[in-house]
Design a protein around this motif. Structure first.
Motif, mmCIF file in Angstrom:
data_model
loop_
_atom_site.group_PDB
_atom_site.id
_atom_site.type_symbol
_atom_site.label_atom_id
_atom_site.label_comp_id
_atom_site.label_asym_id
_atom_site.label_seq_id
_atom_site.Cartn_x
_atom_site.Cartn_y
_atom_site.Cartn_z
ATOM 1 N N UNK B 52 0.995 -1.011 0.154
ATOM 2 C CA UNK B 52 -0.366 0.428 -0.481
ATOM 3 C C UNK B 52 0.956 1.343 0.487
ATOM 4 N N UNK B 55 2.430 1.771 -3.302
ATOM 5 C CA UNK B 55 1.240 2.534 -4.438
ATOM 6 C C UNK B 55 1.364 3.921 -3.687
ATOM 7 N N UNK B 56 1.175 4.127 -2.422
ATOM 8 C CA UNK B 56 1.136 5.887 -2.514
ATOM 9 C C UNK B 56 2.772 6.468 -3.432
ATOM 10 N N UNK B 58 4.765 5.071 -5.270
ATOM 11 C CA UNK B 58 4.720 4.781 -7.080
ATOM 12 C C UNK B 58 4.365 6.258 -6.835
ATOM 13 N N UNK B 59 2.984 6.288 -6.628
ATOM 14 C CA UNK B 59 2.172 7.980 -7.429
ATOM 15 C C UNK B 59 2.094 9.598 -7.389
ATOM 16 N N UNK B 60 3.672 9.040 -6.172
ATOM 17 C CA UNK B 60 3.851 10.436 -5.534
ATOM 18 C C UNK B 60 5.535 10.444 -6.331
ATOM 19 N N UNK B 62 5.745 9.395 -10.045
ATOM 20 C CA UNK B 62 5.080 9.641 -10.455
ATOM 21 C C UNK B 62 5.005 10.838 -10.859
ATOM 22 N N UNK B 63 4.056 10.774 -10.577
ATOM 23 C CA UNK B 63 3.914 12.956 -10.774
ATOM 24 C C UNK B 63 4.945 13.462 -10.999
ATOM 25 N N UNK B 66 5.244 13.950 -14.498
ATOM 26 C CA UNK B 66 4.473 14.371 -15.173
ATOM 27 C C UNK B 66 4.681 16.182 -15.158
ATOM 28 N N UNK B 67 5.023 16.730 -13.882
ATOM 29 C CA UNK B 67 5.677 17.827 -13.636
ATOM 30 C C UNK B 67 6.233 19.035 -15.356
ATOM 31 N N UNK B 69 6.225 16.734 -18.248
ATOM 32 C CA UNK B 69 5.352 16.963 -19.033
ATOM 33 C C UNK B 69 4.898 18.086 -19.042
ATOM 34 N N UNK B 70 4.045 18.399 -18.003
ATOM 35 C CA UNK B 70 3.764 19.968 -18.024
ATOM 36 C C UNK B 70 4.240 20.974 -18.845
ATOM 37 N N UNK B 73 4.631 20.604 -22.562
ATOM 38 C CA UNK B 73 3.168 20.972 -22.708
ATOM 39 C C UNK B 73 3.582 22.616 -22.345
#
Lengths: 250, 78
Positions: B52, B55-56, B58-60, B62-63, B66-67, B69-70, B73
């Protein structure tokens, strides 16, 4: 250049929904998706617990599972005071979860892929947690920005850093959700565009080769399903963590 | 080269450069799951409770990718 092109961001364009009435009040497809997810949540829970059987059926088990999951998360993260905030966290969690999941269907609009929506949610959480902090501790909440057990001469350096990291919370909270959903949908669009491009440039051979991007897209569905649930969970648990900071100050 | 196409070129190069940030997230996610695998190797019973948190994390992590990526963009489309 003629032929198909990849319009990766076209799927996020806002259009007016609900016919002429929607045009009159600027009701967009994003609002449609929000309304749909809110209605689905309410109906799901109303139908799910209407029977209240001792041995739950499928729907009731699903509803109870969601409820207990968020309930446990609230109490474990915030502490016993977490029960007060459970309705808020549960609402945020289910609204974002439904929004993410609805957005996964073709021709559905993912409203969480708009920074305006996620920033509004994150700003609300930010203002709310700060308000809870000041309500619980009065002006003593400002001590939250002064780390304990640090030599005094370091404080002029550390306090601004703490304040900046506190102010960055709504930004990271909103951009995380928005970027995750946007990136997933853009990837789908790009790989689907590859299929069209392959077929347009290599004919029947390209159509055969486009099974590769199709397979990738199928795999991406699994990943996006994980991401959709995970991001709703992350948003909810970070809300809980911020509330924990506001209530316990450390 | 006229200024307009130079600006377009610089835009594309900048968008490409912005994606370098993803490397850091790659290291982070690799670290995370590497640590998870070795921890499960030591104590397989704790797998479910640890997963658990993984996963948390991983999400943090991965974000963070994505910064980047932003930023890309924003450079390309804003």
């Amino acid at each position: 250049m003629a032929g198909p092109t990849i319009d990766a961001l076209g799927q996020f364009r806002l259009e007016t929904g609900m016919g002429p009435l929607g045009r009159m009040i600027d009701f967009s497809n994003s609002n449609e998706a929000m309304l749909a997810s809110a209605v689905i949540i309410v109906v799901l829970f109303a139908v799910g617990i209407s029977k209240g059987a001792l041995v739950p059926g499928r729907l009731q088990a699903l509803v109870e599972l969601l409820y207990e999951f968020v309930h446990k998360m609230c109490v474990d993260t915030i502490g016993p005071e977490g029960l007060k905030f459970f309705p808020l966290v549960f609402t945020l969690f289910s609204f974002i979860l439904l929004g993410n999941l609805l957005g996964l269907f073709p021709y559905f609009f993912a409203f969480t892929s708009h920074i305006a929506v996620t920033l509004a949610l994150a700003l609300f959480v930010f203002v709310f947690t700060t308000g809870v902090g000041f309500y619980t501790h009065g002006f003593g909440f400002l001590k939250f920005f002064v780390p304990a057990g640090v030599p005094g001469w370091l404080l002029p350096l550390l306090v601004p850093i703490e304040i900046i990291s506190y102010l960055a919370r709504p930004v990271s909270l909103s951009v995380r959700l928005f970027a995750n959903m946007t990136a997933g949908h853009v990837m789908w669009e790009v790989f689907a565009g590859f299929m069209l491009l392959l077929t347009a440039s290599f004919g029947i051979l390209g159509a055969f080769a486009s099974i590769v991007p199709l397979g990738l897209n199928v795999a991406l569905v699994a990943l996006e399903l994980l991401v959709a649930v995970l991001q709703a969970y992350v948003f909810a648990i970070l809300t809980c963590l911020y509330l924990h900071d506001a209530v316990h100050m450390h | 080269m006229d200024p307009q196409s130079a600006a377009l070129l610089a835009k594309d190069i900048g968008g490409g450069l912005a994606t370098i940030g993803v490397a850091g997230a790659g290291v982070g996610i690799g670290n995370l799951f590497g640590a998870f695998v070795s921890a499960v190797g030591r104590n397989p019973a704790a797998r479910d409770t640890m997963f658990r948190d993984v996963l948390l994390g991983f999400a943090l992590t991965e974000a963070v990718a994505l910064y980047a990526l932003v930023i890309a963009l924003v450079i390309l489309f804003a």
